[in-house]
Structure formats: C-alpha cells, structure tokens
Design an enzyme around this catalytic site. Sequence first.
Site, short mmCIF file in Angstrom:
data_model
loop_
_atom_site.label_atom_id
_atom_site.label_comp_id
_atom_site.label_asym_id
_atom_site.label_seq_id
_atom_site.Cartn_x
_atom_site.Cartn_y
_atom_site.Cartn_z
N TYR A 117 51.28 50.78 -10.45
CA TYR A 117 51.48 51.42 -9.14
C TYR A 117 52.42 50.57 -8.28
CZ TYR A 117 50.55 52.27 -4.15
OH TYR A 117 50.68 52.47 -2.80
N ASP A 157 58.14 69.60 -5.42
CA ASP A 157 58.21 68.23 -5.96
C ASP A 157 59.43 67.52 -5.37
OD1 ASP A 157 58.57 66.04 -7.72
OD2 ASP A 157 57.65 67.16 -9.36
N GLY A 179 44.23 42.95 -14.18
CA GLY A 179 45.33 42.58 -13.27
C GLY A 179 44.96 42.71 -11.80
N ILE A 220 47.35 59.78 4.25
CA ILE A 220 48.07 59.23 5.40
C ILE A 220 49.06 60.27 5.95
CG2 ILE A 220 49.38 57.29 6.33
CD1 ILE A 220 48.52 55.63 3.92
N ALA A 249 50.42 66.46 2.55
CA ALA A 249 49.08 67.02 2.35
C ALA A 249 48.11 65.97 1.84
CB ALA A 249 49.13 68.21 1.37
N GLY A 250 48.59 64.73 1.72
CA GLY A 250 47.71 63.63 1.29
C GLY A 250 47.01 62.99 2.48
N LYS A 270 56.22 51.35 -6.84
CA LYS A 270 56.58 51.33 -5.41
C LYS A 270 57.67 50.28 -5.16
CE LYS A 270 54.90 53.30 -2.36
NZ LYS A 270 55.17 54.65 -1.75
N ASN A 326 44.73 51.31 3.89
CA ASN A 326 44.30 52.22 4.96
C ASN A 326 42.90 52.76 4.69
OD1 ASN A 326 47.04 53.92 6.46
ND2 ASN A 326 47.21 52.07 5.24
N TYR A 385 34.00 45.92 -8.39
CA TYR A 385 34.71 45.26 -9.48
C TYR A 385 34.54 43.74 -9.43
CZ TYR A 385 37.34 49.68 -9.90
OH TYR A 385 37.73 50.99 -10.05
N THR A 427 54.14 49.70 0.60
CA THR A 427 52.82 49.06 0.60
C THR A 427 52.93 47.54 0.49
OG1 THR A 427 50.89 48.73 -0.85
CG2 THR A 427 52.81 49.67 -1.88
N ASP A 428 51.92 46.84 0.99
CA ASP A 428 51.89 45.37 0.85
C ASP A 428 51.71 44.98 -0.61
OD1 ASP A 428 49.21 46.11 0.50
OD2 ASP A 428 48.41 44.68 1.96
N GLU A 429 51.30 45.93 -1.47
CA GLU A 429 51.01 45.58 -2.86
C GLU A 429 52.27 45.17 -3.62
OE1 GLU A 429 48.06 47.93 -4.85
OE2 GLU A 429 47.16 48.54 -2.96
N GLY A 462 54.78 64.48 0.89
CA GLY A 462 53.41 64.00 0.65
C GLY A 462 52.51 64.21 1.85
P1 NAD Z 1 47.63 60.22 -1.30
O1 NAD Z 1 47.50 60.00 -2.78
O2 NAD Z 1 46.43 60.59 -0.51
O3 NAD Z 1 48.74 61.36 -1.03
C1 NAD Z 1 49.92 61.47 -1.76
C2 NAD Z 1 50.48 62.86 -1.53
O4 NAD Z 1 51.74 62.97 -2.22
C3 NAD Z 1 49.60 63.99 -2.08
O5 NAD Z 1 49.47 65.02 -1.11
C4 NAD Z 1 50.35 64.49 -3.31
O6 NAD Z 1 50.13 65.86 -3.57
C5 NAD Z 1 51.79 64.22 -2.91
N1 NAD Z 1 52.68 64.06 -4.07
C6 NAD Z 1 52.46 63.34 -5.19
N2 NAD Z 1 53.52 63.46 -6.03
C7 NAD Z 1 54.43 64.25 -5.41
C8 NAD Z 1 55.72 64.72 -5.75
N3 NAD Z 1 56.29 64.40 -6.92
N4 NAD Z 1 56.37 65.51 -4.87
C9 NAD Z 1 55.80 65.86 -3.68
N5 NAD Z 1 54.57 65.46 -3.31
C10 NAD Z 1 53.89 64.65 -4.16
O7 NAD Z 1 48.32 58.89 -0.77
P2 NAD Z 1 48.16 58.15 0.64
O8 NAD Z 1 47.06 57.19 0.55
O9 NAD Z 1 48.20 59.15 1.74
O10 NAD Z 1 49.53 57.31 0.65
C11 NAD Z 1 50.71 57.86 1.22
C12 NAD Z 1 51.84 56.86 1.07
O11 NAD Z 1 51.46 55.62 1.71
C13 NAD Z 1 52.15 56.50 -0.38
O12 NAD Z 1 53.55 56.39 -0.52
C14 NAD Z 1 51.48 55.16 -0.58
O13 NAD Z 1 52.15 54.38 -1.57
C15 NAD Z 1 51.60 54.55 0.79
N6 NAD Z 1 50.54 53.57 1.13
C16 NAD Z 1 49.23 53.92 1.05
C17 NAD Z 1 48.25 52.99 1.41
C18 NAD Z 1 46.78 53.34 1.37
O14 NAD Z 1 45.95 52.46 1.62
N7 NAD Z 1 46.39 54.58 1.12
C19 NAD Z 1 48.63 51.71 1.86
C20 NAD Z 1 49.99 51.40 1.92
C21 NAD Z 1 50.94 52.34 1.57
P1 TYD Z 2 41.52 50.64 -3.76
O1 TYD Z 2 40.97 51.57 -2.73
O2 TYD Z 2 41.74 51.17 -5.14
O3 TYD Z 2 42.86 50.02 -3.16
P2 TYD Z 2 43.87 48.89 -3.80
O4 TYD Z 2 43.44 48.52 -5.15
O5 TYD Z 2 45.16 49.64 -3.81
O6 TYD Z 2 43.82 47.75 -2.86
O7 TYD Z 2 40.58 49.38 -3.87
C1 TYD Z 2 40.33 48.49 -2.79
C2 TYD Z 2 39.55 47.30 -3.33
O8 TYD Z 2 38.27 47.75 -3.79
C3 TYD Z 2 40.21 46.61 -4.54
O9 TYD Z 2 39.96 45.21 -4.49
C4 TYD Z 2 39.47 47.20 -5.72
C5 TYD Z 2 38.07 47.43 -5.17
N1 TYD Z 2 37.33 48.56 -5.78
C6 TYD Z 2 36.05 48.35 -6.33
O10 TYD Z 2 35.50 47.23 -6.30
N2 TYD Z 2 35.40 49.42 -6.87
C7 TYD Z 2 35.96 50.66 -6.93
O11 TYD Z 2 35.31 51.60 -7.47
C8 TYD Z 2 37.26 50.87 -6.37
C9 TYD Z 2 37.91 52.23 -6.39
C10 TYD Z 2 37.90 49.78 -5.80
#
Ligand code: NAD
Ligand code: TYD
Length: 344
Positions: A148, A60, A273, A13, A10-11, A152, A178, A205, A124-126, A8
């Site tokens: 989601y 994948d 939810g 984080i 290319a995403g 996780k 993040n 929301y 994730t904390d979720e 992952g």
């Molecule tokens: P993101 O959606 O930006 O990136 C996910 C990456 O995974 C993408 O590049 C996608 O192409 C790749 N991917 C998806 N399915 C795949 C598969 N089957 N095989 C290989 N690659 C695949 O996500 P992110 O925000 O960078 O999050 C990265 C990780 O951190 C995730 O595991 C997420 O649950 C965790 N996380 C994210 C946050 C946040 O706030 N973004 C917070 C806590 C934990």
């Molecule tokens: P999000 O970035 O989807 O992260 P997560 O739901 O995983 O915490 O959303 C962060 C917060 O922002 C969450 O309380 C939902 C809210 N939100 C909105 O109010 N409007 C929006 O369009 C989005 C995408 C999120």
Amino acid sequence: MERVLVTGGAGFIGSNFVKLLLGRKRKVHVTVLDKLTYAGNLKNLEEVINRRDFTFIKGDICNKKILDEILPRTDIIYNFAAETHVDRSILEAGSFVRTDIVGTYTLLQKTLEHKIDRFVQVSTDEVYGSIARGKFRETDPIEPNSPYSASKSGADLLVRAFHVTYGLPVLITRSSNNYGPFQHPEKFIPLFITNALEGNPMPLYGDGRNVRDWIHVDDNCRAIELVGRRGKVGEVYNIGAGEEKENIYIARKIIDLVGASEDLLTLVTDRPGHDRRYALDSKKINRLGWKKRVGFDKGLETTVRWYRRNESWWRPIKKGAFKKYYSAMYGKRISQASKRKGKR
Ligand code: NAD
Ligand code: TYD
C-alpha cells in the site's frame, strides 16, 4: 463559482470532505468520481446526493474517456481515490498498483491536457516508513514498507515529477491515521468498536504496542481544503494531530466506552512488515493557519457514539463479502490465539 472534482468521494475521508465543502458559505460545485469498490458507499453521501451543486459519477480514475468528459468542467482536483488498506495490500497488491499508481498517473496526464488550476494529491505518512524516535518532516526520504505505502509513494513521486517536468500545479498532503464517522469497519478503530458492540474478539496484532499518530477526519478535511486553497504549489504538507497512541491503549478505551469485556482483547500473529511507529511534524501546515480542533479522547468518544447510533450503516457492510475477507485475514489467527488462551 469554483468547480471541484473529488475522486474517491464515496469513501471515508472523501465523503467527509465533500460534506465539508458543501457546508461552507463559499459557493462551489462538487463532482465526485468514484468506482464504488467494496470501500465506496453511496450511503456516505446520502445527505448531499440530491443537491443541485453536487454531481455523482460512477467511474474509474484509470478511465481516460470519463476524465475527458469531466475535466473541461473542473477547476481543482482532490485525488482521494485509492486502494487504502495495508492488510488487503498484503493479500493482493495488484489493485493497489493499478489504482494508486496507474490511476494517479492517468489523472495527472489528463490534468495536464485539460489545464486544471490545481491538483491536490491526498497522500499518507506511511510513505516515510517507520520511525523509532522523533517525527517525520516533509523533507525526509520516502521509505515505504507495505505494498500500500509503496503504491502511494509511487503516486507521490509521479505527482512531484509532473510538477518539476511539466510545471503542473500540484500539492501533496500526507496525513496520519484518520478516524471518525463513515470509516469502513475493516479498519482498526471501527473494527474494534463494532466487534466490541457485537461481543466478538478484538484482534490486536503482535504485542499491541505499535504507535499511530491519530487525527480526527474533520481536522484532516479542514487541512486538505486549506492546502488546496492556500498551499504553495509544488509543496508537500504533513497533517498530524500529535496524538500518538499505542494500539492497546485505544483498544482498552474502546472496551471502556462500549462497556464490553476485557476478555475480547485477543493478541494475534503480527502483520508482516508491520511499521512500529508513525509520528508527524506538522509545523508547516500549522504555519499555513491550521491547528487541530478535536482531541483524541473526545474524538474517540463521539466516534463510538456514532457507530452505536448507526448500526444500520455498518451491519450490512459486515455481512456478505466482508465475512470472506474477515475469515481469510483473522480466522486462523483468532483460533490459534484461543488455543493459546485455553492452555494457560
Ligand atoms: P477509502 O478506502 O475509505 O475510500 C477510497 C475510495 O476510493 C472508495 O470510495 C473507492 O470506491 C474509491 N476508489 C477506489 N479505487 C478507485 C478507482 N480506481 N477509481 C475511482 N474511485 C476509486 O479510503 P480513505 O480512508 O477515505 O482514504 C482516502 C485517501 O486518503 C486515500 O488516498 C488514502 O491513501 C488517503 N489517506 C487515508 C488515511 C486514513 O487513515 N484513512 C490516512 C492518510 C491518507
Ligand atoms: P489500520 O487501521 O490498518 O491502519 P494502518 O496500518 O494503515 O496504520 O491499523 C492501525 C493499527 O492497528 C496498525 O498498527 C495495525 C493495527 N491493527 C490491529 O492490531 N488489528 C487489526 O485488526 C487491524 C485492522 C489493525
């Protein structure tokens, strides 16, 4: 030289993490395995793609054959690959179950077969669910509320089981929300920044008072790297910056920083939810030697500046398939909210 696999990568984080690893003095070779879903973007890796200590493989994590090719050349795995957006998991949960649960299982099984030194699961904390008061600790039960976070959680439980049953050397990080450069513009902060820059409604929301504990992506990446290097095998580490903010506070800050109109703020029908509040106790990662460096207000300011300067990165993403997603997710809600505004 340590050989690191970042799934992952290319995403959002993952790509920031790869750049952190390759920016360090310690010599490593980094391989990214990424399926390049809608969320993956090679532009996120532009500055490292041609380096000799970097390899990109499109694929994948559910594909055993690719894993059999890569893992004999791997010392440590950081599993970032996942479907990550709560709202998309409400529209369609199947891809979350497939990648987040089955994909993690496949990686664990192959990690076992190929005898890798360490497996870091980026969680994730979720997974803890929502907390009205106080902070989640690593020992708290898992009570996920969205498809989601349930997916996780399934992954976390498999990671734990592979450690307890087979002695696999695993570690789990659970970070809070993040923000920072290269975050896909469908997530809250980048969506609000880019909509504000475009002069489009910012869809908040419910009552806008849900709370998230925000961490800058650089701080999270440093913590994940530390856990991979110095964490205790079999343990879970919360990673939070203690920056609890209501969504409406962030939306107003973005309006100020962009210089947009307050009228763009639009309260829309809530997410089903919707977890009310997340907050993390991060004492354990603090004891390992990590503390945050980026305060929220400063971090948000630099993030807004990044999106302002990098329109060529996010504008193409907001065209095409994004538009279809956006109208399914927000079309009706925004037009209902405009009607309500009109009646007042
Ligand atoms: P993101 O959606 O930006 O990136 C996910 C990456 O995974 C993408 O590049 C996608 O192409 C790749 N991917 C998806 N399915 C795949 C598969 N089957 N095989 C290989 N690659 C695949 O996500 P992110 O925000 O960078 O999050 C990265 C990780 O951190 C995730 O595991 C997420 O649950 C965790 N996380 C994210 C946050 C946040 O706030 N973004 C917070 C806590 C934990
Ligand atoms: P999000 O970035 O989807 O992260 P997560 O739901 O995983 O915490 O959303 C962060 C917060 O922002 C969450 O309380 C939902 C809210 N939100 C909105 O109010 N409007 C929006 O369009 C989005 C995408 C999120």
